[in-house]
Design an enzyme around this catalytic site. Structure first.
Site, short mmCIF file in Angstrom:
data_model
loop_
_atom_site.label_atom_id
_atom_site.label_comp_id
_atom_site.label_asym_id
_atom_site.label_seq_id
_atom_site.Cartn_x
_atom_site.Cartn_y
_atom_site.Cartn_z
N GLU A 79 21.13 -33.74 -30.48
CA GLU A 79 21.69 -33.62 -31.83
C GLU A 79 23.16 -34.02 -31.90
OE1 GLU A 79 19.58 -31.42 -30.51
OE2 GLU A 79 17.88 -31.52 -31.91
N HIS A 115 13.74 -21.34 -36.15
CA HIS A 115 13.27 -22.45 -36.98
C HIS A 115 13.15 -21.98 -38.42
CE1 HIS A 115 12.07 -23.76 -32.98
NE2 HIS A 115 11.82 -24.98 -33.43
#
Lengths: 338, 320
Positions: free
Chosen positions: A63, A131
């Protein structure tokens, strides 16, 4: 008019902007793999086939590398649309977002622009604490970013096109339960959301709220999934003669304060419904604005209905308990109207 | 030894001298209280910035670090704009918004320096990606220190630069200390360049006190990058003469070690070589020195005489 899901509307916005401007590229994990998914929620399906792998760039699970590369490309005049699979992973790239994307233009004294969009699926969907977060509110505290959070297919398409054309870093939050299942992955508990999207070209400017439902007794400000729960609640309350005005800010930065304040001046009551955590959150910011700028118009204390200050738990029973529901919105409105 | 014209050799010498004398002068002014904040200075490492940037074209780019003055001078940022930025003046290259650690000038190919260790490396990849997609043959150099190579950004970025075959050169200035911590405490490898093999790219160790060696190795890496053959990791072994920042007396370094590196001073060594080659005479050296000193004084005077920014511009430049 034809009806699309948010996933389809976003895909169409990407396709149109990529056709129009060769500088628009996509960067992310699993977005263009042949035989793959088109990103975790199928949004980029078919785009690598049309635009090739030079413009639809599959990445390692990196990321920091993704956001950093997007920043550098943006500084040089490309218009990257980067993505992370879940907004929770933005934390992995936090330095690039907060210290680099948000600040490089400023600390260069305005020499450079960073026309970058970072797409990030937000919201709780039964996957446990890592998540599931709603992080859009957290980023409003970092000057230099724009924050977009569309709630309907029409808004998603028009706002994404504006975000891509904007010369600043834009974090674009999409709620996982709003993607819809038509041509997309069906999320358990998802809203079967189809919305009218015209065939012809349109954009929606950043910083303009939308009154999703007009009313006179109370103002509710809500975004993303909470907007839809609020609209359902408003429908029920209407049957009892309670008229709710529902405002969707659509972008958190820049924020259309005026529309919210004007609504409060009319209804004299405001409830903020938010999937972000309560403490120090986006709802607190809206509350502070009302206190500073429209306090005299209030007939009742401001109320915030937010996700509890806990990590999002796994079991549907637990997750459902900590996130605002339609019933709790109805209850809160009734309490406020006494 | 590589073949370089007399002019090029003298340019390398003059640039190293410019950096050294500029940094020395800025330090004096800092001690006089004329430069706000702190400074991370570049004395000792001049051969790296100069040797690498001398290979680059004006439209090639660099990313830099919290220690950017040398990179800025070598890449061609006007010295007076650097000085004014250090003084917090509105005529600074970043309109007084950046300061010492964020010196940069887009017009000469230097992004605002990035003072978070390692964070410039992924951004350099993006610059390189733009060059690659546009097939421009431009390259980007990312400068960083030994400390950055223990940061995740380094790993993610070198891997991505490698898989996309980007026109980027990763230049590690190994000065053996991350702030006060010696590299032997934080790394088992002797050579950082060995890490390149983990990404399938070439890694080269070079004497960072020898500007011609740096130039030679950088030339090869830049050529590779321009020809689409992908990135190179160059490790320049070098030394910073000052402490980490201006408040650091560097008591953690043995005197003998400092003396050893100073005996290998890049400017002194190069001068000796140029004298031997008859490229330089003592007389010409004096002339170059006085020209450089004059340029520095002009830059400092420009900075001193420049106005402070009006406070309200603090609210500008957040968004485009």
């Amino acid at each position: 008019m034809r009806r699309l899901t948010i996933a389809e509307a976003i895909r169409e916005a990407l396709r149109e902007e990529m056709r129009k401007d060769p500088n628009v590229i996509l960067i992310g994990e699993d977005i263009g793999i042949p035989g793959g998914w088109g990103g975790p929620f199928t949004v980029t399906q078919g785009l690598a086939e049309e635009f090739g792998h030079e413009r639809v760039i599959d990445t390692p699970i990196s990321e920091t590398g993704i956001v950093g590369m997007a920043i550098g490309a943006a500084i040089m005049g490309l218009r990257p649309v980067a993505e992370v699979q879940y907004c929770d992973f933005l934390f992995c790239a936090m330095d690039q977002i907060a210290n680099q994307a948000a600040k490089l233009r400023y600390m260069s004294g305005g020499q450079i622009k960073i026309p970058l969009v970072l797409r990030a699926p937000t919201g709780a969907t039964g996957r446990g604490a890592q998540h599931a977060q709603s992080l859009e509110g957290l980023f409003i505290n970092i000057s230099g970013l724009k924050i977009v959070a569309p709630s309907t297919p029409y808004d998603a398409k028009g706002l994404l096109k504006s975000s891509i054309r904007d010369d600043n870093p834009v974090l674009f939050f999409e709620h996982k339960l709003l993607y819809g299942s038509k041509g997309a992955r069906k999320e358990r508990g998802g809203v079967e959301l189809l919305g009218e999207v015209p065939e012809e070209e349109y954009t929606i400017p950043l910083g303009v709220a939308d009154i999703k439902r007009e009313g006179k007794d109370i103002t509710i400000v809500a975004k993303l999934l909470m907007l839809h729960r609020t609209l359902e609640a408003a429908e029920e309350l209407e049957r009892d003669g309670i008229s709710v005005e529902v405002i969707d800010p659509r972008t958190l930065v820049p924020l259309d304060k005026e529309t919210i304040i004007n609504s409060v001046k009319k209804t004299n009551r405001i409830l903020i419904v938010d999937e972000c955590p309560k403490t120090g959150g986006w709802a607190a910011e809206i509350s502070a604005i009302i206190v500073e700028e429209a306090m005299d118009y209030l007939d009742a204390p401001i109320k915030r209905l937010c996700t509890s200050d806990v990590p999002i738990p796994f079991s549907p029973v637990l997750e459902g308990y900590v996130i605002p529901t339609k019933d709790r919105i109805i209850q809160a409105v009734r309490e406020m109207l006494g | 030894m590589i073949e370089l014209s007399r002019e090029k050799l003298l340019l390398l010498y003059r640039q190293m001298l410019s950096i050294r004398l500029f940094e020395d002068r800025v330090y004096q002014l800092f001690l006089l209280g004329m430069v706000p904040s702190t400074l991370h200075q570049y004395q000792g490492q001049e051969a790296v910035a100069v040797g690498v940037c001398a290979v680059l074209n004006r439209d090639d780019f660099i990313t830099s670090t919290h220690r950017p003055h040398g990179h800025a001078i070598a890449k061609g940022v006007p010295m007076k704009r650097i000085a004014a930025e250090l003084f917090g003046k509105v005529t600074g290259c970043c309109r007084a918004k950046g300061g010492s650690m964020h010196i940069g000038d887009y017009s000469v190919g230097m992004l605002p320096a990035i003072a978070i260790v390692g964070s410039g490396i992924p951004i350099a990849n993006g610059v390189a990606l733009a060059f690659k997609l546009r097939k421009t043959k431009q390259v980007v150099v990312s400068f960083f220190g030994d400390g950055a190579t223990n940061n995740g950004s380094f790993h993610e970025a070198l891997n991505m630069g490698a898989i996309y075959n980007l026109p980027v050169i990763y230049v590690c200035e190994n000065n053996f200390y991350g702030a006060s911590t010696h590299i032997s405490k934080v790394m088992k490898l002797e050579n950082i360049a060995d890490r390149a093999s983990a990404y399938g790219i070439p890694g080269v160790v070079v004497d960072g006190m020898d500007v011609l060696e740096v130039y030679r190795v950088a030339s090869e890496a830049v050529n590779r990058a321009r020809e689409g053959e992908g990135p190179t990791l160059i490790e320049c072994k070098t030394y910073r003469y000052s402490g980490h920042s201006r408040s650091d007396p560097a008591n953690y370094r043995p005197k003998e070690e400092v003396e050893f590196w100073k005996s290998r001073d890049p400017i002194f060594q190069f001068k000796k070589k140029l004298l031997e080659l008859d490229v330089l005479s003592e007389k010409e050296d004096n002339r170059i020195r006085s020209e450089v000193e004059k340029e520095i004084e002009e830059a400092i005077n420009f900075a001193i005489e420049s106005p402070l920014p009006s406070p309200e511009i603090a609210l500008e430049d957040v968004y485009a």
